[in-house]
Structures are given as C-alpha cells and as structure tokens.
Design an enzyme around this catalytic site. Sequence first.
Site, PDB file in Angstrom:
ATOM      1  N   PRO A   2       1.043   0.277  -2.800  1.00 31.62           N
ATOM      2  CG  PRO A   2       0.682  -0.455  -4.982  1.00 31.62           C
ATOM      3  CD  PRO A   2       0.903  -0.932  -3.591  1.00 31.62           C
ATOM      4  CD  GLU A   3      -1.047   5.871   0.365  1.00 26.30           C
ATOM      5  OE1 GLU A   3      -1.658   6.942   0.220  1.00 26.30           O
ATOM      6  OE2 GLU A   3      -0.314   5.643   1.335  1.00 26.30           O
ATOM      7  NE  ARG A 113       3.681  -8.648   3.180  1.00 26.53           N
ATOM      8  CZ  ARG A 113       3.329  -7.693   4.037  1.00 26.53           C
ATOM      9  NH1 ARG A 113       3.788  -6.464   3.876  1.00 26.53           N
ATOM     10  NH2 ARG A 113       2.529  -7.964   5.038  1.00 26.53           N
TER      11      ARG A 113
END
Length: 274
Positions: A2-3, A113
């Site tokens: 996510p940005e 992850r």
Amino acid sequence: VPELPEVETMVRALRPAVLGQTIVRTRLVHEDVLKNRTRSAFLRGLRQTTVVDVQRRAKNAVFDLGQLRLVVQPGMTGSFTTLPRGEAAPIGDYTVLSMALGNDKHLVYRDVRRLGRIYLMKPDEWATFSSRIGPEPLDPTLGAEEFGASLRRSRQAVKKVIMDQRRLAGVGNIYANEALFVAGIDPSKPANALTRDDHERLLGAIRRILGAAIRAEGTTIRDYRTTSGQPGNFQMQLFVYGREGEPCLDCEAPLVATHTIDARSTVFCFRCQT
Ligand SMILES: [Zn+2]
C-alpha cells in the site's frame, strides 16, 4: 502497495472502530516485524493504553496512545480488520498482531509476506522518525516552490525523486507512474531539469491522482484489501500503470515499459511525456 491512498483508506476505516478504546490485551504472533522494542517491552507498553487518535503519516498508520505511538507500516501485504464481539481472533491466517479492545472488538493486523514494520515509540522518538520523512503531498501548506526546491537538489530521475520518502511522503511506484503521465513529464528526466511550470503541474497531478485514489479506496493489484475486506477500485482508473503495450488514453501510441530507472516497472507514453 500500500501507498498513501491505501494507508489513508485503512486509517479512515479504523478510526470509528478504535477511537477512545482501551487496549485490554495484545497478542503478538510474529515478532520479526517488531523493529525497535523487545516483545516483552512492546506488550508491557501497550497494556491498558487508550487509543486517543489514529492518523496516517506517509505510508504509516500512527496510533496515538497518549504517552506512546504505535506505528504500523503495512509493507506490501499488511492490512487491518476489526472482528466483532465474540468472534475469536483467528490464528494461522497471517495474523501478526491481535488486540482485544475495551468494546470487546478485536483489532487484527495481518501480513502475508511480513515485509511490514511495527514500532512502539515515545512521542520524541516519533517526532524524530517523522522529521526524517518529507512533506505530505496533500498538505495544502506545501507549495510548488518548496516542492520544486527539493527536486532541484537532485540529478536523479524525477520518478525516483518523487518516490524518495525523505523528499515526499507516501508516493510509491503506482502513483508516481500515474502522476508523471498526468503531468506529461518523462519519468527519466533529471529532477533538476524540471522548470517552475513542471513543478506546479507535477505537484497538482500528484494531488489529483492521490485524491482520486483515496476516493476509490485505493488500488488493488494483488493483495490489498480495505479494512472491511473489499478490494480498492482505483485500478479501474489507471492511465499507465500495468498497461504497457496498450494504447495511450490521450494519443493512442502504445505505452512503453522500462525497468532502467529504478528496477521497477515504469510505464509511460513516449509521445505525451517529454
Ligand atoms: Zn500519449
């Protein structure tokens, strides 16, 4: 991902669920994401704290706990969910952190992850951390002058510079690609070769793209989900990212992809972005 828009979407959804709530109990399932405290200091620090506020800074969700800040940077695959009263926090589904709140809800942070990071900071530690991050692009007090001055200090490709978190907060690969297309600027152009007019157009384009992405609740390419579990919608509005070989939406020339700027995929129109 996510940005900035994805983290902003997470934080907006979290706010009503956690504001004013006491963190009663915390379970840390994986401690490899914990960056600046031992497991026991982290758990002890959170105990019986109250969430005064939750804000976004760059790509971080920042929980104001009064004398402490819980800072979560969701990395590539991190996300939050709140589980209703009575529903046990699930184990073995990538849960990293689970907090039982005073309203009997659970605030759960998952990360497939585990490239995300979690910090617990005192207010002065947070102030130092935050001071190393560049200005927020959506902060109306950031002018094209200040933005341009920062670009003029670098000979690197403009795409790299706007993604450098020390120069500008929250912009990653997707939104850098999009903003440079909207501004009509070649992503490989040295940042110090941009004109005053370019600075203004680029800052305006970054703001429009980020604003539209927040309204669409972010971009879902693979893993990103909003706090309610829905994918974002901005992928429907992408101009260039992920569209290499497809026609430019302005001039219909095939969009070109390169990995030479920063080893990541840069997609642009060789005709419209000069
Ligand atoms: Zn074009």
